[in-house]
Structure formats: structure tokens, C-alpha cells
Design a protein around this motif. Sequence first.
Motif, PDB file in Angstrom:
ATOM      1  N   GLY A 200       0.816  -1.207   0.000  1.00 12.98           N
ATOM      2  CA  GLY A 200       0.000   0.000   0.000  1.00 12.98           C
ATOM      3  C   GLY A 200       0.850   1.257   0.000  1.00 12.98           C
ATOM      4  N   TYR A 201       1.978   1.195   0.702  1.00 12.36           N
ATOM      5  CA  TYR A 201       2.916   2.313   0.731  1.00 12.36           C
ATOM      6  C   TYR A 201       4.042   2.129  -0.284  1.00 12.36           C
ATOM      7  N   VAL A 202       4.682   0.960  -0.257  1.00 14.46           N
ATOM      8  CA  VAL A 202       5.854   0.711  -1.108  1.00 14.46           C
ATOM      9  C   VAL A 202       5.503   0.874  -2.585  1.00 14.46           C
ATOM     10  N   ILE A 203       4.327   0.415  -2.973  1.00 16.29           N
ATOM     11  CA  ILE A 203       3.949   0.414  -4.393  1.00 16.29           C
ATOM     12  C   ILE A 203       2.953   1.527  -4.713  1.00 16.29           C
ATOM     13  N   HIS A 204       1.834   1.564  -4.023  1.00 15.77           N
ATOM     14  CA  HIS A 204       0.744   2.438  -4.458  1.00 15.77           C
ATOM     15  C   HIS A 204       0.924   3.887  -4.036  1.00 15.77           C
ATOM     16  N   LEU A 205       1.272   4.124  -2.800  1.00 19.91           N
ATOM     17  CA  LEU A 205       1.495   5.502  -2.370  1.00 19.91           C
ATOM     18  C   LEU A 205       2.683   6.105  -3.110  1.00 19.91           C
ATOM     19  N   SER A 206       3.736   5.317  -3.293  1.00 15.01           N
ATOM     20  CA  SER A 206       4.923   5.837  -3.976  1.00 15.01           C
ATOM     21  C   SER A 206       4.646   6.104  -5.446  1.00 15.01           C
ATOM     22  N   SER A 207       3.918   5.215  -6.124  1.00 11.57           N
ATOM     23  CA  SER A 207       3.620   5.441  -7.550  1.00 11.57           C
ATOM     24  C   SER A 207       2.662   6.613  -7.720  1.00 11.57           C
ATOM     25  N   GLY A 208       1.710   6.776  -6.797  1.00 13.38           N
ATOM     26  CA  GLY A 208       0.776   7.887  -6.889  1.00 13.38           C
ATOM     27  C   GLY A 208       1.450   9.229  -6.679  1.00 13.38           C
ATOM     28  N   ILE A 209       2.307   9.322  -5.658  1.00 13.27           N
ATOM     29  CA  ILE A 209       3.018  10.576  -5.407  1.00 13.27           C
ATOM     30  C   ILE A 209       4.092  10.810  -6.462  1.00 13.27           C
ATOM     31  N   GLY A 210       4.814   9.759  -6.824  1.00 18.33           N
ATOM     32  CA  GLY A 210       5.831   9.890  -7.871  1.00 18.33           C
ATOM     33  C   GLY A 210       5.230  10.292  -9.201  1.00 18.33           C
ATOM     34  N   GLY A 211       4.089   9.695  -9.547  1.00 19.51           N
ATOM     35  CA  GLY A 211       3.432  10.038 -10.802  1.00 19.51           C
ATOM     36  C   GLY A 211       2.911  11.463 -10.809  1.00 19.51           C
ATOM     37  N   PHE A 212       2.303  11.886  -9.709  1.00 17.87           N
ATOM     38  CA  PHE A 212       1.776  13.251  -9.611  1.00 17.87           C
ATOM     39  C   PHE A 212       2.914  14.272  -9.705  1.00 17.87           C
ATOM     40  N   THR A 213       4.025  13.992  -9.021  1.00 18.59           N
ATOM     41  CA  THR A 213       5.171  14.902  -9.052  1.00 18.59           C
ATOM     42  C   THR A 213       5.776  14.969 -10.450  1.00 18.59           C
ATOM     43  N   ALA A 214       5.952  13.802 -11.065  1.00 15.45           N
ATOM     44  CA  ALA A 214       6.503  13.785 -12.424  1.00 15.45           C
ATOM     45  C   ALA A 214       5.574  14.490 -13.400  1.00 15.45           C
ATOM     46  N   ALA A 215       4.256  14.318 -13.224  1.00 15.00           N
ATOM     47  CA  ALA A 215       3.296  14.980 -14.107  1.00 15.00           C
ATOM     48  C   ALA A 215       3.428  16.497 -14.020  1.00 15.00           C
ATOM     49  N   TYR A 216       3.720  17.000 -12.833  1.00 13.43           N
ATOM     50  CA  TYR A 216       3.930  18.442 -12.664  1.00 13.43           C
ATOM     51  C   TYR A 216       5.119  18.912 -13.492  1.00 13.43           C
ATOM     52  N   TRP A 217       6.220  18.167 -13.436  1.00  9.34           N
ATOM     53  CA  TRP A 217       7.432  18.596 -14.132  1.00  9.34           C
ATOM     54  C   TRP A 217       7.376  18.342 -15.635  1.00  9.34           C
ATOM     55  N   ASP A 349      -1.563  17.745 -14.611  1.00  7.27           N
ATOM     56  CA  ASP A 349      -2.305  16.873 -15.526  1.00  7.27           C
ATOM     57  C   ASP A 349      -1.956  15.410 -15.237  1.00  7.27           C
ATOM     58  N   ASP A 350      -2.653  14.835 -14.286  1.00 10.57           N
ATOM     59  CA  ASP A 350      -2.499  13.422 -13.920  1.00 10.57           C
ATOM     60  C   ASP A 350      -3.459  12.629 -14.796  1.00 10.57           C
ATOM     61  N   THR A 351      -2.961  12.070 -15.890  1.00 10.34           N
ATOM     62  CA  THR A 351      -3.805  11.562 -16.964  1.00 10.34           C
ATOM     63  C   THR A 351      -4.885  10.607 -16.476  1.00 10.34           C
ATOM     64  N   LEU A 352      -4.508   9.578 -15.734  1.00 12.85           N
ATOM     65  CA  LEU A 352      -5.475   8.571 -15.298  1.00 12.85           C
ATOM     66  C   LEU A 352      -5.895   8.735 -13.841  1.00 12.85           C
ATOM     67  N   GLY A 353      -5.541   9.862 -13.240  1.00 14.93           N
ATOM     68  CA  GLY A 353      -5.930  10.085 -11.851  1.00 14.93           C
ATOM     69  C   GLY A 353      -5.252   9.145 -10.881  1.00 14.93           C
ATOM     70  N   VAL A 354      -3.970   8.822 -11.140  1.00 14.08           N
ATOM     71  CA  VAL A 354      -3.236   7.882 -10.286  1.00 14.08           C
ATOM     72  C   VAL A 354      -3.097   8.425  -8.867  1.00 14.08           C
ATOM     73  N   PHE A 355      -3.050   9.742  -8.725  1.00 15.20           N
ATOM     74  CA  PHE A 355      -2.980  10.336  -7.385  1.00 15.20           C
ATOM     75  C   PHE A 355      -4.165   9.881  -6.539  1.00 15.20           C
ATOM     76  N   HIS A 356      -5.350   9.876  -7.134  1.00 19.37           N
ATOM     77  CA  HIS A 356      -6.556   9.511  -6.391  1.00 19.37           C
ATOM     78  C   HIS A 356      -6.654   8.000  -6.192  1.00 19.37           C
ATOM     79  N   THR A 357      -6.426   7.233  -7.250  1.00 15.78           N
ATOM     80  CA  THR A 357      -6.655   5.790  -7.189  1.00 15.78           C
ATOM     81  C   THR A 357      -5.545   5.049  -6.451  1.00 15.78           C
ATOM     82  N   HIS A 358      -4.350   5.618  -6.391  1.00 14.23           N
ATOM     83  CA  HIS A 358      -3.233   4.911  -5.744  1.00 14.23           C
ATOM     84  C   HIS A 358      -2.659   5.647  -4.534  1.00 14.23           C
ATOM     85  N   ALA A 359      -2.408   6.955  -4.658  1.00 17.45           N
ATOM     86  CA  ALA A 359      -1.852   7.669  -3.507  1.00 17.45           C
ATOM     87  C   ALA A 359      -2.900   7.818  -2.404  1.00 17.45           C
ATOM     88  N   VAL A 360      -4.071   8.333  -2.754  1.00 14.79           N
ATOM     89  CA  VAL A 360      -5.128   8.509  -1.750  1.00 14.79           C
ATOM     90  C   VAL A 360      -5.572   7.162  -1.201  1.00 14.79           C
TER      91      VAL A 360
END
Length: 485
Positions: A200-217, A349-360
Motif C-alpha cells: 500500500g505504501y511501497v507500491i501504491h502511495l509511492s507510484s501515486g506521489i511519484g506520478g503526480f510529481t513527475a506529471a507536474y514537471w 495533468d495526472d492523466t489517469l488520476g493515479v494520485f486519487h486511485t493509488h496515492a489517496v
Amino acid sequence: MGTQIPIAYQSGTSLAVPDWLNKGDNAWQMISATLVGLQSVPGLVILYGSVVKKKWAVNSAFMALYAFAAVVICWVTWAYKMSFGDKLLPFWGKAGPALGQKFLLNWATLPETAQYNSTGGLETAMAQPYYPMATMVWFQCVFAAITLILLAGSLLGRMNIKAWMMFVPLWLTFSYTVGAFSLWGGGFLFHWGVMDYSGGYVIHLSSGIGGFTAAYWVGPRLTRDRERFPPNNVLLTLAGAGLLWMGWAGFNGGDPYAANIDSSMAVLNTNICAATSLLMWTLLDVFFFNKPSVIGAVQGMITGLVCITPGAGLVQGWAAIVMGIFSGSVPWFTMMIVHKKSKLLQMVDDTLGVFHTHAVAGLLGGILTGVFAEPELCNLFLPVPNSRGGVYGGNGGIQVGKQIVGGLFIIGWNLVVTTIICLLIKLVIPLRMPDDLLLIGDDAVHGEEAYALWGDGEKYDSTKHGNYSDESVHPKLSNGATQEV
């Protein structure tokens, strides 16, 4: 007279069957690894290729396929031991290859997982499942691979594919390995007692936050793509989602490292929570929008799977239902309500909403695990004795705090490291494709298109074909029933 063990279950019957090998555990662990691998290839390859706009189908599918292959090579070359090897730092293992037979055919061990009390006495022995290191290396590899693929969901439809090729090994090395060692491989969060049953943390929280951060840049898609980005094949999206759901039996069922009773509990809870969450999301769609959304149901399924992951083998069945209710409603609320009112969430622009489905959903699941973790189930799995969730009294209230701190560490590390990685890559190559490529999509980026809509694979020709891309219409030479070729 003792009962004779059938020869099929005896050890030492050949050089390939050492005394410590449990054939059943080894078989289940390899099957679990294969199920998790199938979640990515072809599961998420199909899902990504079908849930996006038609002109990005090939690019989206290929981002997932490339990430899987790249992670495999990086994993066995240096990243496995950074995640599960000997300690270098309290949050990081020593890099090294996992390629030689002397290492891979040995009895699997996780050397830093032995738990000691304050006086130095051994509380829980080192994790040492009854199969070879080769099985452990591959099982952990498919988890690392799916994390990068999940992260890619935030970046679909505009990231420079060459920048993505650089991003994958860098993020695996400097982000994923830190979370994996800290929480699973014997790092400081592991020994402190933070619960993360299966990622939940190692995979999903990290991919959600990492994806959201990368999407910003990386920056956003074209405005026309952000405003209109319909799935090109909803039925294939369901096929990919189905592989994701059924593959989660290996995702959560394989993490006890044995085919034991806790594994069974984890698989059942996984399906209970996923089903509850899907139904909850669908009910909210019907109540507020007057119609059930198929894509919404898939989102609810995913948030349920993500939410139960940190506590799959640690909570009772009734708690899995409660977690499903929360996972079908809280991410729905952040995606459908909060997102539309938040300038920050709309800017990125988080294309598939990974922040919501994985980070949250991942953070939610981690905290709820700290609330509902059942003491007897905790003793079946966790290294820290007498662990329990908040509802069971005792030190359970402290556990909720530990879960929050563990989540904050993963969030902070990924925000910083993902930012540094993106800025470094940006010095070498643009993170975002130029607008002229974004206008065209797959054909410009790969020279390939997902669908041959005009015959047996022939390319679009404006002198023959009327329809092009997702919006454009071009004149045809003939309007009759029989077209000129």
C-alpha cells in the motif's frame, strides 16, 4: 511404525531438491509472481492501450511494456540487493548483482529482517522461506515493475518516450528501492513496526506521489486532449481490469512467502474489499450522476484493491468490507469533488488520476490497517510481537501514528527524489514531446497506429480515406456505396 512420507514429498530425491525446499511453497510463490507479472503484461498494457484516446494507444501500451523489461534488467543487476540485501543505511540496502547460481540456488533469506528487542534478544527470526533465492528475486521483481507502470498512468499522452526510458531506471534505483528496504527488507520502518502487508505504501502511495510529481514537471497534455480524452475501447479496458483484479491473488496472496493460512485470508479479503469498493463507487455515480459509469466501476475496483493491500492478511473479513466502503467513497470524493475545486490538482495533468486511485487509496488503506489490524493475524505475519490495530486497544492507538509517519516518509521521499530525477533528465532531453508530435500521436512517435481502420494495415491516405485521427474529417474521392481504391 512411523508413517512413511510419499516419495513425491521427500527431500533429497535429486540434486535439485535440497532438504530445505518446500515444493508447495515454491510452486505458489512462482505462480504468485506470474499472476503479478500478468497484471502488468498484458494486464496494464491492455488497460493503458485501451483507456486512452485512440491516437495514444500504442504509446501508452509501450510505456508499460518498456518499463517492465527495463525493471527486470535493473533489478537483477543491482536493485534487488538495494531493496532486500545487506544494510547500507537504515533505509537502503547495498547494491549488487543477483545473477550467479551460487546466490540464486541458495535457500532464500532476507538478511536484515531478524527482529531484536531492546536488550538484544531475538524476538522474530530472519525471514527464510522454503525455496531458493531465484524465486524470491523474481517475485519481488514483478512488484517493482508494476510500480513503475502504475506511475506511468500519470504521464500518458505527452511524455517524451526517450525521457521515460531514462526515468525508469533512475526512479527504480533512487526511489523504489528505498521504500522497499525501509518497509520490507529490514529497514527502519520495518523494525519500528509500520504495517505494509503487500505494498500500500511501497507500491501504491509511492507510484501515486511519484506520478503526480513527475506529471507536474513533465507538463500537461494538449488542451484539446485534456478536454476530450475518450477511451478507444471500453471492452478492452475491462479485460485489462479483469487481469488486474484476478492477478491480485498473487499480489496479496504471495506476500506471506508461503502457501499458508494467512495467504488464504489475504486472497479472500482482497476480493471482498475490491467488490465492496466497486459497488460503492458505482452507487455514488448513480446517486450523483444518475448513471453507472463502467470506467468509474474500474476505478472503484482499483481503489478497493489498493486500499486492502497494506492490510490484506492482517484484518478480518468485516473490516475488509468497511475498508471497501471507505475506498469506494473517499477517492471518489477527492476525484469527483475536491479535484474540481482545487487549483493545484487541476494544474497538474495526472492523466489517469493515479494520485486519487493509488496515492489517496494507498494512504487510506495504510491508516485503516493501523485501525483494524487484528492481533492474532498480526502474529502470523509481522516481525514486531503484539502488534494490533487501534480498535483492539492496548498499543493499537500508537500503531495508527506509526502508519501516518510511515506514509509521510514515503510521500516526502518521493516528492524530493522524483523532482530531482525529472530536473536531471530535463538537462539532457525534454520531458515533454513537442506540440507537433502531440497533435499526431502514435504515428509521429512510433510510426505505428493501434487500429488499421482502412483495410489490411494500409496507412492513411487523404486521397482515399475520409476519417483521420479522433476529430479530423477529410474529403473522399467518392461518396458512392462502392469506394474507389
